[in-house]
Design an enzyme around this catalytic site. Structure first.
Site, PDB file in Angstrom:
ATOM      1  N   PRO A  45      17.481 -29.705 -21.246  1.00  0.00           N
ATOM      2  CG  PRO A  45      16.595 -31.832 -20.968  1.00  0.00           C
ATOM      3  CD  PRO A  45      17.088 -30.889 -22.018  1.00  0.00           C
ATOM      4  CD  GLU A  46      21.172 -30.299 -13.448  1.00  0.00           C
ATOM      5  OE1 GLU A  46      22.060 -30.071 -12.618  1.00  0.00           O
ATOM      6  OE2 GLU A  46      20.053 -30.783 -13.147  1.00  0.00           O
ATOM      7  CB  VAL A  47      24.724 -31.558 -17.573  1.00  0.00           C
ATOM      8  CG1 VAL A  47      25.401 -30.521 -16.709  1.00  0.00           C
ATOM      9  CG2 VAL A  47      23.969 -32.541 -16.688  1.00  0.00           C
TER      10      VAL A  47
END
Length: 317
Positions: A45-47
């Site tokens: 996932p994102e960051v």
């Protein structure tokens, strides 16, 4: 000759926030699990490294910041990574050991100028252990703008693989029609869309992108709870009225006609796996190719500045 099938994996999980070792441990464990099940491409996932600070204010209001919020942000900054750097080296070794393409959302620390600005980035690592590229989010959304700087056109990255071209955008920059067009124009076959958005409208977004780009879309979100947050943050009380589950997930894999290959996963950690039939990409573009026969360059044209933007340049004789 491009391969006709590939097994891909989309990870839905979250680390302990501000603890990059926790994130690294999860990346190792879940990538290993996915590889054992045949995955050759694994998306996080994102960051994910070191986590998405959902719900935290960092003490910021219009016109004021708090000392405690500055300390919380410094803690976030300290848990970010350099590209290249030690954590990237470890991820490269992991990808090589398992023979997978690995795409991970990270918080990247600027290495060139102040070393203080952070970027919301995703890195592309190949099965030979090489860092193939990165993408920096073009526009952080809402309050994210206080945490992360803006990327530029030099990191609209697409990588070549034996099973097609892979690239994508992060979360709400997928709502930028021109950014999507810039990716389509690079011939994306497998489009990655790491996100922090668990709403129903996000499902409409990824299905639209798949149908518009006639590509597979791999969307990876975190399943996050309050228990993954350190309680000694100066502004931990920001979460006092929030439910225990802060993000319910919704990771999914969508086919090039907008149909689900794997349905969205909610309210749990997990790995979504799918064996993608790559022949469906060409089949889907029979009647619609957004940057091919269904484009009108005599009417519409897009100019992309793909040069790296530098605040300081040295000019020497």
């Amino acid at each position: 000759m491009k391969e006709s099938n590939v097994i891909v994996a989309v990870v839905q999980s979250s680390p302990i926030l501000f603890d990059k070792q926790s994130a690294m441990d999860k990346i190792v464990a879940m990538t290993t699990d996915a590889a054992k099940q045949g995955a050759r491409l694994v998306v996080f996932p994102e960051v994910f490294l070191p986590g998405y600070p959902r719900g935290l204010s960092f003490g910021a209001r219009v016109g004021s910041r708090t000392d405690g919020g500055r300390k919380d942000w410094e803690r976030y900054w300290a848990s970010a990574i350099d590209i290249p750097g030690g954590e990237i080296g470890t991820l490269c070794e992991l990808a090589k050991e398992l023979g997978v393409y690995l795409i991970v959302g990270v918080v990247e620390r600027d290495r060139e100028f102040s070393r203080s600005t952070l970027f919301n980035s995703m890195v592309y690592i190949g099965p030979d252990g090489e860092l193939l590229g990165k993408h920096r989010k073009l526009v952080p959304t809402g309050s994210e703008r206080l945490l992360w700087g803006q990327g530029d056109g030099s990191t609209l990255t697409v990588i070549e693989t034996p099973f097609g071209r892979v690239g994508g955008l992060i979360c709400w920059e997928n709502y930028m029609p021109l950014a999507r067009t810039a990716m389509y124009a690079q011939g994306v076959d497998i489009y990655v869309a790491p996100t922090a958005d668990a709403r129903d409208s996000w499902q409409s977004t990824i299905r639209h992108i798949a149908c518009e780009g006639r590509c597979y879309v791999l969307s990876s979100n975190q399943y996050a709870t309050k228990s993954s947050y350190p309680t000694d943050l100066a502004h931990y009380e920001d979460l006092k009225d929030d439910p225990e589950v802060l993000c319910i997930g919704g990771s999914a894999i969508v086919g090039p006609l907008g149909d689900y290959v794997t349905e969205p996963l909610y309210n749990q950690e997990g790995i979504l796996l799918a064996n993608l039939d790559l022949s469906r990409i060409a089949q889907s573009r029979f009647d619609f190719d957004v940057v091919g026969h269904y484009s009108r360059p005599d009417v519409f044209q897009l100019i992309v500045n793909d040069r790296k933007q530098e605040i300081v340049r040295s000019i020497r004789d």
